[in-house]
Design a protein around this motif. Structure first.
Motif, PDB file in Angstrom:
ATOM      1  N   ARG A 130       0.841  -1.201   0.000  1.00 60.64           N
ATOM      2  CA  ARG A 130       0.000   0.000   0.000  1.00 60.64           C
ATOM      3  C   ARG A 130       0.874   1.249   0.000  1.00 60.64           C
ATOM      4  O   ARG A 130       1.850   1.344   0.737  1.00 60.64           O
ATOM      5  CB  ARG A 130      -0.897  -0.022   1.242  1.00 60.64           C
ATOM      6  N   LEU A 131       0.532   2.226  -0.849  1.00 61.44           N
ATOM      7  CA  LEU A 131       1.258   3.492  -0.925  1.00 61.44           C
ATOM      8  C   LEU A 131       1.042   4.272   0.365  1.00 61.44           C
ATOM      9  O   LEU A 131      -0.099   4.448   0.811  1.00 61.44           O
ATOM     10  CB  LEU A 131       0.775   4.300  -2.125  1.00 61.44           C
ATOM     11  N   LEU A 132       2.137   4.735   0.982  1.00 62.11           N
ATOM     12  CA  LEU A 132       2.062   5.463   2.246  1.00 62.11           C
ATOM     13  C   LEU A 132       2.507   6.905   2.055  1.00 62.11           C
ATOM     14  O   LEU A 132       3.607   7.147   1.559  1.00 62.11           O
ATOM     15  CB  LEU A 132       2.979   4.821   3.294  1.00 62.11           C
ATOM     16  N   PRO A 133       1.695   7.861   2.476  1.00 63.31           N
ATOM     17  CA  PRO A 133       2.183   9.248   2.485  1.00 63.31           C
ATOM     18  C   PRO A 133       3.248   9.389   3.572  1.00 63.31           C
ATOM     19  O   PRO A 133       3.231   8.674   4.575  1.00 63.31           O
ATOM     20  CB  PRO A 133       0.951  10.072   2.832  1.00 63.31           C
ATOM     21  N   ALA A 134       4.197  10.298   3.373  1.00 65.90           N
ATOM     22  CA  ALA A 134       5.281  10.491   4.337  1.00 65.90           C
ATOM     23  C   ALA A 134       4.749  10.805   5.737  1.00 65.90           C
ATOM     24  O   ALA A 134       5.367  10.437   6.723  1.00 65.90           O
ATOM     25  CB  ALA A 134       6.213  11.595   3.861  1.00 65.90           C
ATOM     26  N   LYS A 135       3.593  11.457   5.822  1.00 69.93           N
ATOM     27  CA  LYS A 135       3.055  11.796   7.143  1.00 69.93           C
ATOM     28  C   LYS A 135       2.655  10.549   7.944  1.00 69.93           C
ATOM     29  O   LYS A 135       2.496  10.627   9.153  1.00 69.93           O
ATOM     30  CB  LYS A 135       1.863  12.750   7.016  1.00 69.93           C
ATOM     31  N   HIS A 136       2.554   9.391   7.284  1.00 70.25           N
ATOM     32  CA  HIS A 136       2.225   8.153   7.996  1.00 70.25           C
ATOM     33  C   HIS A 136       3.456   7.405   8.490  1.00 70.25           C
ATOM     34  O   HIS A 136       3.332   6.367   9.122  1.00 70.25           O
ATOM     35  CB  HIS A 136       1.371   7.237   7.126  1.00 70.25           C
ATOM     36  N   LEU A 137       4.634   7.930   8.190  1.00 71.15           N
ATOM     37  CA  LEU A 137       5.855   7.338   8.721  1.00 71.15           C
ATOM     38  C   LEU A 137       6.047   7.791  10.159  1.00 71.15           C
ATOM     39  O   LEU A 137       5.570   8.854  10.559  1.00 71.15           O
ATOM     40  CB  LEU A 137       7.066   7.774   7.886  1.00 71.15           C
ATOM     41  N   SER A 138       6.787   7.008  10.910  1.00 67.36           N
ATOM     42  CA  SER A 138       7.110   7.416  12.279  1.00 67.36           C
ATOM     43  C   SER A 138       8.062   8.610  12.215  1.00 67.36           C
ATOM     44  O   SER A 138       8.672   8.881  11.173  1.00 67.36           O
ATOM     45  CB  SER A 138       7.773   6.263  13.036  1.00 67.36           C
ATOM     46  N   SER A 139       8.237   9.288  13.329  1.00 68.77           N
ATOM     47  CA  SER A 139       9.156  10.435  13.347  1.00 68.77           C
ATOM     48  C   SER A 139      10.581   9.979  13.026  1.00 68.77           C
ATOM     49  O   SER A 139      11.325  10.671  12.324  1.00 68.77           O
ATOM     50  CB  SER A 139       9.100  11.159  14.688  1.00 68.77           C
ATOM     51  N   GLY A 140      10.970   8.810  13.506  1.00 66.41           N
ATOM     52  CA  GLY A 140      12.301   8.278  13.215  1.00 66.41           C
ATOM     53  C   GLY A 140      12.478   7.972  11.732  1.00 66.41           C
ATOM     54  O   GLY A 140      13.526   8.253  11.155  1.00 66.41           O
TER      55      GLY A 140
END
Length: 165
Positions: A78-88
């Motif tokens: 699934r394509l993930l927007p960068a805002k769905h990544l953890s802060s790390g």
């Protein structure tokens, strides 16, 4: 199909005219080869950068095509927007991308506490991956860190700054 017709046309040229055609076509082919070699080098550098990112972000994957945005996918594709990544993960993506960009511009990269939001495994590999992203371009990396994971690996390069107070 065009390549086949060009090859066929050249094959059927009279031997007396082949030398003239070769003198016209050879410089063109040499220039194309030089361009392809330059592109191959950039392609190899981009591949290495993507492999480095993916070694950290597994099971997520990063893909990049020239002229398109970076794509981040979950383990399920699934394509993930960068805002769905953890802060790390976002921090790591930023540091590795900036280090990769410096390979063409040169300079000094100053990073204050890159270990923030990174697990110990990522801390151990981060500085090495950033240095590799420079690609031997002569860039310098200066890191201010409290991480024992980073300090232990680069003990020979440490400068201890103490407070005068």
């Amino acid at each position: 199909m065009q390549n086949y017709s060009v090859k066929l046309a050249l094959k059927n040229v009279e031997p007396s005219k082949q030398e003239v055609i070769a003198s016209v076509v050879s410089p063109y082919i040499e220039s194309l080869s030089a361009r392809l070699n330059a592109i191959q080098s950039l392609h190899d550098e981009l591949d290495h950068w993507i492999e480095s990112l993916n070694s950290f972000l597994s099971p997520k994957t990063v893909k990049f095509k020239v002229g398109e945005e970076i794509q981040i996918r979950s383990s399920g594709g699934r394509l993930l927007p960068a805002k769905h990544l953890s802060s790390g993960e976002r921090h790591l993506l930023l540091l590795m991308t900036k280090a990769f960009q410096l390979r063409s511009t040169g300079g000094i990269m100053l990073v204050d506490e890159p270990e923030l939001s990174l697990n110990s495994t990522w801390q151990r590999g981060l500085v090495h991956s950033m240095l590799e992203s420079f690609g031997g371009s002569g860039c310098q990396l200066i890191v201010a860190s409290h991480s024992l994971e980073i300090a232990a690996k680069y003990q020979a390069n440490l400068v201890n700054i103490t407070s005068a107070y």
